[in-house]
Scaffold this active site. Structure first.
Site, short mmCIF file in Angstrom:
data_model
loop_
_atom_site.label_atom_id
_atom_site.label_comp_id
_atom_site.label_asym_id
_atom_site.label_seq_id
_atom_site.Cartn_x
_atom_site.Cartn_y
_atom_site.Cartn_z
N CYS A 81 0.53 -1.12 -0.18
CA CYS A 81 0.48 -0.17 -0.03
C CYS A 81 0.83 1.52 0.04
O CYS A 81 1.52 1.34 -0.62
CB CYS A 81 -1.01 -0.21 1.75
SG CYS A 81 -2.43 0.83 0.66
N HIS B 267 -3.81 -5.17 1.83
CA HIS B 267 -3.24 -5.66 2.41
C HIS B 267 -3.85 -6.53 3.36
O HIS B 267 -4.79 -7.46 3.09
CB HIS B 267 -4.59 -4.82 4.36
CG HIS B 267 -3.88 -2.78 4.26
ND1 HIS B 267 -2.72 -2.84 4.75
CD2 HIS B 267 -4.12 -2.15 3.25
CE1 HIS B 267 -3.01 -1.62 4.39
NE2 HIS B 267 -3.15 -1.51 3.81
N1 GLN Z 1 -3.36 2.14 3.75
C1 GLN Z 1 -2.15 2.92 3.35
O1 GLN Z 1 -1.06 2.76 3.61
C2 GLN Z 1 -2.46 4.05 2.37
C3 GLN Z 1 -1.44 5.13 1.52
C4 GLN Z 1 -1.61 6.19 1.86
N2 GLN Z 1 -1.60 6.37 2.52
C5 GLN Z 1 -3.61 6.38 0.31
O2 GLN Z 1 -3.89 6.49 1.19
O3 GLN Z 1 -2.67 5.98 -0.57
#
Ligand code: GLN
Length: 537
Positions: free
Chosen positions: A370, A474
């Site tokens: 992510c 995730h």
């Molecule tokens: N859960 C995350 O790592 C999100 C990555 C980043 N903050 C986004 O919203 O795209």
């Protein structure tokens, strides 16, 4: 529900578990909606765990029970079946009730992306900065009114569907500066007029002062609704504690409902704090290093690795100086982040860009998940200032992707197949991100996924040399098959099988057994039923 049947403990067979599921699944039956709230004298006193254990205890009896946390502040969230987002602790508590996660279990979730600002999630949906302003107004009173309305709206839906709602407070109810307009602790309990039990951690020391002091700082009506206390994490000889307990009961004129033992090896997902414990590494033959960003999100992704007997697992804070030290890892993982550009800058400032390249030169592997995946790319653009100041940042340049952060947050549960190093395995997980990434060249996308809505798509990116893999998924190590495949790709062959779901279920049962043994369940049942909730709808 009567006190008697609440305390009547029995373990359900598999069949009755299924009937609980069926029952829990189709809400709309008669339900009295008793409420019990658990508050803590400190953060990390054991509220989430106590609620999870009580959820499992009552669910095993066939009770229609649901968890609830009015307001949660955490960067560890779960995607719900209704397409929203809640704190992971409530998702775990739902699982303890044999329920799928639902946004009503945690109507307000605050995800901090700096020391002074948070993304506000109301009933599962992230508000944009603009919406947050209009939704809440500029003053805290505006926030309280709107947030409380959402909290009571969700609660009243749960009350119609469940016999018992187990509510978790946040932090401590005696934070004087936060009391006005509180919706997370006594402000909530007073509004719905529910009984409260207070849990305190004896392992930290000062447990008597914590309990007496917390009660002393509450108003008379708040004090009256605290119906008993639970002492958590006790180790040693209970007879030595007994005089203290007798003194405490006389002093506060409330019962100690139980003293829970220190469950040293309890392995349940942490609510927000990073749990760095791992199983014995005596036989470890593979080293995994996870970088900890100041705004790391969804660190529970790594629990299956942390609990893996073949893995020597380490977290490394990226804001600590390390330059010059040996990295000592076979696989380095960049986790998710709630503040990608800033966390990337912190990481680069400490020389991690060079360290990662050195690691790769020596044949090491890198995974980005992510936010970590986004950082591995060529650039991260945030033209609308979704995560702070608007602007662009260069990525680490290790994968051919470019990311733009958008105000349209993607939340999805997905499943499919992962193909790496000529092997394939089924994989499942969830996506929570504002960013959209474009893979620029013909790089391999190792995942074929399908979302709840039935869309099929290719996901992720593998570098041409096969050493770097990134994905938005995730929970990608949760399926034992996918975990083994990813570890095999990274260099750990014939890894032992770790099944996090089976571990979780066993731990929840063990927790419920511990509560049944050490808590006065008859008294707790009476507390739950003798104070019917007032009509707040
Ligand atoms: N859960 C995350 O790592 C999100 C990555 C980043 N903050 C986004 O919203 O795209």
């Amino acid at each position: 529900m009567t006190a008697d049947n609440l305390s009547n403990q029995s373990k359900p067979s598999n069949q009755s578990k299924q009937s609980i599921q069926a029952k829990q699944g189709n809400g709309n039956q008669e339900a009295s909606g008793n409420i019990l709230m658990v508050q803590g004298t400190t953060s990390d006193a054991g509220k989430s765990t106590l609620v999870a254990g009580l959820c499992r205890y009552f669910a095993r009896q066939g009770r229609r029970v649901a968890p609830f946390k009015p307001q949660n502040m955490a960067l560890n969230s779960a995607v719900t079946l209704d397409g929203g987002e809640i704190g992971r602790a409530q998702a775990l508590q739902a699982e303890a009730c044999y329920l799928a996660p639902h946004t009503d279990f945690n109507p307000i979730l605050l995800k901090p992306n700096s020391d002074t600002s948070s993304q506000v999630i109301v009933q599962g949906k992230a508000l944009s900065h603009m919406e947050a302003q209009t939704y809440f107004g500029k003053d805290s009173q505006g926030y309280r009114t709107k947030a409380m309305a959402a909290v009571l709206d969700s609660l009243s839906r749960l009350e119609r569907q469940y016999e018992l709602i187990l509510v978790e407070g946040a932090g401590s109810p005696a934070e004087i500066n936060l009391r006005e307009g509180d919706i997370a602790n006594m402000g909530f309990a007073e509004a719905v007029d529910c009984p409260v039990i207070l849990i305190a951690d004896i392992d930290k020391g000062g447990v008597f002062a914590h309990i007496v002091g917390t009660l002393a700082l509450l108003s008379a009506s708040e004090q009256a609704r605290v119906r008993g206390v639970v002492i958590n994490r006790f180790r040693g000889d209970i007879s030595l504690l007994q005089p203290g307990l007798d003194w405490l009961e006389a002093k506060i004129d409330k019962p100690v409902l139980g003293v829970l033992p220190y469950l040293n090896d309890l392995r349940l997902e942490a609510e927000d704090a990073l749990d760095a414990r791992q199983v014995s590494t005596d036989n470890a033959r593979f080293r995994v290093l996870v970088l900890v960003f100041p705004r790391i999100s969804n660190h529970t992704d790594f629990d299956p690795l942390r609990l893996h007997p073949d893995i020597d697992f380490r977290y490394q804070q990226v804001n600590e100086a390390f330059e010059g030290q040996a990295i000592d890892a076979d696989l380095i993982i960049l986790p998710g982040s709630k503040s990608v550009r800033q966390d990337l800058a912190t990481m680069v400032a400490q020389g991690w860009d060079r360290a990662l390249k050195r690691h790769l030169r020596y044949g090491g592997k890198v995974i980005g998940i992510c936010g970590g995946y986004q950082m591995l790319g060529l650039a991260i653009e945030d033209p609308q200032g979704v995560e702070g100041e608007a602007g662009d940042s260069d990525g680490l340049g290790l994968l051919p992707i470019v990311t733009e952060l958008t105000s349209n947050k993607r939340l999805a549960q997905v499943k499919g197949t992962i193909k790496l190093a000529g092997e394939s395995a089924s994989i499942a997980g969830y996506e929570i991100h504002c960013g959209r990434s474009k893979v620029l060249s013909k790089a391999t996308k190792p995942l074929v996924l399908e979302s709840d809505e039935g869309n099929r798509f290719n996901e992720g990116c593998l570098s041409n040399d096969g050493q770097i893999f990134g994905s938005y998924l995730h929970g990608l190590f949760d399926s034992p098959e996918a975990c083994a495949l990813l570890l095999g790709w990274a260099g750990l062959s014939s890894a032992a099988t770790v099944d996090p779901e089976a571990i979780k279920q066993a731990q929840l049962d063990r927790l419920a057994d511990t509560l049944a043994e050490h808590l006065d369940m008859a008294r707790l049942g009476a507390i739950i039923t003798e104070m019917p909730p007032k009509a707040h709808k």
